[in-house]
Design a protein around this motif. Structure first.
Motif, PDB file in Angstrom:
ATOM      1  N   VAL A  38      36.131 -25.875 -11.178  1.00 48.25           N
ATOM      2  CA  VAL A  38      36.355 -27.225 -11.686  1.00 48.25           C
ATOM      3  C   VAL A  38      37.184 -28.033 -10.683  1.00 48.25           C
ATOM      4  N   ALA A  39      38.503 -28.147 -10.843  1.00 51.88           N
ATOM      5  CA  ALA A  39      39.302 -28.952  -9.905  1.00 51.88           C
ATOM      6  C   ALA A  39      39.429 -28.220  -8.570  1.00 51.88           C
ATOM      7  N   PRO A  40      38.993 -28.835  -7.470  1.00 58.99           N
ATOM      8  CA  PRO A  40      39.102 -28.190  -6.171  1.00 58.99           C
ATOM      9  C   PRO A  40      40.537 -27.783  -5.825  1.00 58.99           C
ATOM     10  N   SER A  41      41.514 -28.525  -6.323  1.00 61.29           N
ATOM     11  CA  SER A  41      42.917 -28.198  -6.025  1.00 61.29           C
ATOM     12  C   SER A  41      43.313 -26.822  -6.565  1.00 61.29           C
ATOM     13  N   THR A  42      42.527 -26.288  -7.489  1.00 61.50           N
ATOM     14  CA  THR A  42      42.777 -24.935  -8.007  1.00 61.50           C
ATOM     15  C   THR A  42      42.733 -23.914  -6.865  1.00 61.50           C
ATOM     16  N   LEU A  43      41.939 -24.203  -5.833  1.00 60.50           N
ATOM     17  CA  LEU A  43      41.838 -23.297  -4.688  1.00 60.50           C
ATOM     18  C   LEU A  43      43.170 -23.105  -3.969  1.00 60.50           C
ATOM     19  N   HIS A  44      44.055 -24.087  -4.045  1.00 61.19           N
ATOM     20  CA  HIS A  44      45.346 -23.972  -3.363  1.00 61.19           C
ATOM     21  C   HIS A  44      46.144 -22.761  -3.853  1.00 61.19           C
ATOM     22  N   SER A  45      45.877 -22.334  -5.079  1.00 65.02           N
ATOM     23  CA  SER A  45      46.607 -21.182  -5.619  1.00 65.02           C
ATOM     24  C   SER A  45      46.190 -19.870  -4.950  1.00 65.02           C
ATOM     25  N   ILE A  46      45.030 -19.860  -4.290  1.00 67.79           N
ATOM     26  CA  ILE A  46      44.587 -18.617  -3.646  1.00 67.79           C
ATOM     27  C   ILE A  46      44.414 -18.729  -2.134  1.00 67.79           C
ATOM     28  N   THR A  47      44.263 -19.934  -1.593  1.00 70.05           N
ATOM     29  CA  THR A  47      44.109 -20.038  -0.138  1.00 70.05           C
ATOM     30  C   THR A  47      45.351 -19.523   0.578  1.00 70.05           C
ATOM     31  N   LYS A  48      46.500 -19.658  -0.041  1.00 73.33           N
ATOM     32  CA  LYS A  48      47.748 -19.192   0.590  1.00 73.33           C
ATOM     33  C   LYS A  48      47.780 -17.668   0.751  1.00 73.33           C
ATOM     34  N   LEU A  49      46.870 -16.959   0.050  1.00 72.39           N
ATOM     35  CA  LEU A  49      46.804 -15.500   0.177  1.00 72.39           C
ATOM     36  C   LEU A  49      46.057 -15.070   1.446  1.00 72.39           C
ATOM     37  N   ILE A  53      37.256 -17.165   1.343  1.00 79.92           N
ATOM     38  CA  ILE A  53      36.758 -17.483   0.000  1.00 79.92           C
ATOM     39  C   ILE A  53      35.358 -18.062   0.125  1.00 79.92           C
ATOM     40  N   HIS A  54      34.415 -17.447  -0.560  1.00 79.81           N
ATOM     41  CA  HIS A  54      33.036 -17.934  -0.629  1.00 79.81           C
ATOM     42  C   HIS A  54      32.856 -18.483  -2.035  1.00 79.81           C
ATOM     43  N   ILE A  55      32.467 -19.750  -2.138  1.00 81.69           N
ATOM     44  CA  ILE A  55      32.415 -20.375  -3.459  1.00 81.69           C
ATOM     45  C   ILE A  55      31.169 -21.231  -3.640  1.00 81.69           C
ATOM     46  N   ILE A  56      30.661 -21.193  -4.867  1.00 83.38           N
ATOM     47  CA  ILE A  56      29.575 -22.075  -5.298  1.00 83.38           C
ATOM     48  C   ILE A  56      30.104 -22.875  -6.486  1.00 83.38           C
ATOM     49  N   HIS A  57      29.392 -23.911  -6.863  1.00 83.46           N
ATOM     50  CA  HIS A  57      29.812 -24.605  -8.083  1.00 83.46           C
ATOM     51  C   HIS A  57      28.993 -24.082  -9.261  1.00 83.46           C
ATOM     52  N   GLY A  58      29.440 -24.364 -10.448  1.00 83.19           N
ATOM     53  CA  GLY A  58      28.732 -23.947 -11.655  1.00 83.19           C
ATOM     54  C   GLY A  58      28.241 -25.159 -12.408  1.00 83.19           C
ATOM     55  N   ASN A  59      28.215 -25.067 -13.720  1.00 79.71           N
ATOM     56  CA  ASN A  59      27.795 -26.216 -14.512  1.00 79.71           C
ATOM     57  C   ASN A  59      28.940 -27.198 -14.725  1.00 79.71           C
ATOM     58  N   ASN A  60      30.179 -26.763 -14.571  1.00 81.50           N
ATOM     59  CA  ASN A  60      31.342 -27.647 -14.575  1.00 81.50           C
ATOM     60  C   ASN A  60      31.713 -27.876 -13.117  1.00 81.50           C
ATOM     61  N   THR A  61      31.015 -28.804 -12.494  1.00 83.96           N
ATOM     62  CA  THR A  61      31.078 -28.939 -11.046  1.00 83.96           C
ATOM     63  C   THR A  61      32.392 -29.499 -10.543  1.00 83.96           C
ATOM     64  N   LEU A  67      35.880 -30.650  -2.978  1.00 85.20           N
ATOM     65  CA  LEU A  67      35.625 -29.230  -2.720  1.00 85.20           C
ATOM     66  C   LEU A  67      35.043 -29.060  -1.312  1.00 85.20           C
ATOM     67  N   SER A  68      34.105 -29.918  -0.961  1.00 86.95           N
ATOM     68  CA  SER A  68      33.528 -29.896   0.387  1.00 86.95           C
ATOM     69  C   SER A  68      34.589 -30.210   1.438  1.00 86.95           C
ATOM     70  N   ARG A  69      35.451 -31.150   1.124  1.00 89.52           N
ATOM     71  CA  ARG A  69      36.511 -31.530   2.070  1.00 89.52           C
ATOM     72  C   ARG A  69      37.510 -30.394   2.292  1.00 89.52           C
ATOM     73  N   ILE A  70      37.929 -29.748   1.204  1.00 84.48           N
ATOM     74  CA  ILE A  70      38.849 -28.612   1.329  1.00 84.48           C
ATOM     75  C   ILE A  70      38.211 -27.526   2.198  1.00 84.48           C
ATOM     76  N   LEU A  77      38.308 -20.707   6.296  1.00 85.47           N
ATOM     77  CA  LEU A  77      38.837 -19.853   5.230  1.00 85.47           C
ATOM     78  C   LEU A  77      38.033 -20.030   3.936  1.00 85.47           C
ATOM     79  N   VAL A  78      37.667 -21.276   3.617  1.00 79.54           N
ATOM     80  CA  VAL A  78      36.892 -21.571   2.411  1.00 79.54           C
ATOM     81  C   VAL A  78      35.492 -21.985   2.837  1.00 79.54           C
ATOM     82  N   LYS A  79      34.490 -21.298   2.269  1.00 78.22           N
ATOM     83  CA  LYS A  79      33.098 -21.651   2.534  1.00 78.22           C
ATOM     84  C   LYS A  79      32.465 -22.057   1.210  1.00 78.22           C
TER      85      LYS A  79
END
Length: 171
Positions: A38-49, A53-61, A67-70, A77-79
């Motif tokens: 959902v919120a791309p900023s959620t990724l900040h909680s794990i990028t610091k690890l 990260i390989h990610i796709i979107h779902g139905n809650n895009t 997300l593309s910008r991050i 680090l994030v694909k």
């Protein structure tokens, strides 16, 4: 290669971070997220690890632009792949998609070693008979957010093709 497979985190940053940190402690070298971040900023909680990260979107895009910008600003680090992804890790062909019906259909082709999906909020590991006379493994990590079920993720070893569903530890 050891992996952490998550899905349906629905902005629950703390649970997502605990799952990935738990997997990293056990040696995970990459994270696969099967949608509904959902919120791309959620990724900040794990990028610091520091894990790829390989990610796709779902139905809650959520916000696909950010997300593309991050992803583009993460130095690899994030694909972010869009609605589905065909990737190779540790010599294994992996297909990621959010929807289980699509995942089962792709498993039936026999073109992949591993199919990963989310959406149902029910963790599952199953073998699907494919048209090549073999079986393809389908993994659904359930809901990392714990929506409608206990929060779970899948920890796996691509070399041994061994995977286990894990409950996210209490924080």
């Amino acid at each position: 290669m050891l992996i952490c497979l998550v899905s349906d985190s629905h902005d629950h940053r703390q649970l997502l971070a605990v799952a990935v940190a738990d997997a990293k402690r056990d040696g995970a070298q990459a994270v696969l997220h099967c949608g509904d971040l959902v919120a791309p900023s959620t990724l900040h909680s794990i990028t610091k690890l520091g894990l790829p990260i390989h990610i796709i979107h779902g139905n809650n895009t959520g916000d696909l632009f950010h997300l593309s910008r991050i992803a583009s600003e993460s130095n690899g680090l994030v694909k972010y792949y869009g609605q589905d992804a065909s990737i190779e890790l540790a010599g294994k062909k992996i297909f990621m998609v959010h929807y289980p019906h699509y995942a089962k259909a792709m498993a039936a082709t026999g073109e992949y070693d591993l199919i990963c999906n989310g959406h149902e909020h029910r963790a599952a590991i199953e073998e699907i008979v494919n048209v090549k006379g073999g079986k393809t493994l389908r993994l659904d990590p359930g809901t990392t957010a714990g929506i409608g079920a206990k929060p779970t993720y899948i920890f796996g070893d691509l070399a041994r093709m061994y995977f286990e569903i894990r409950e996210i530890p209490a924080q």
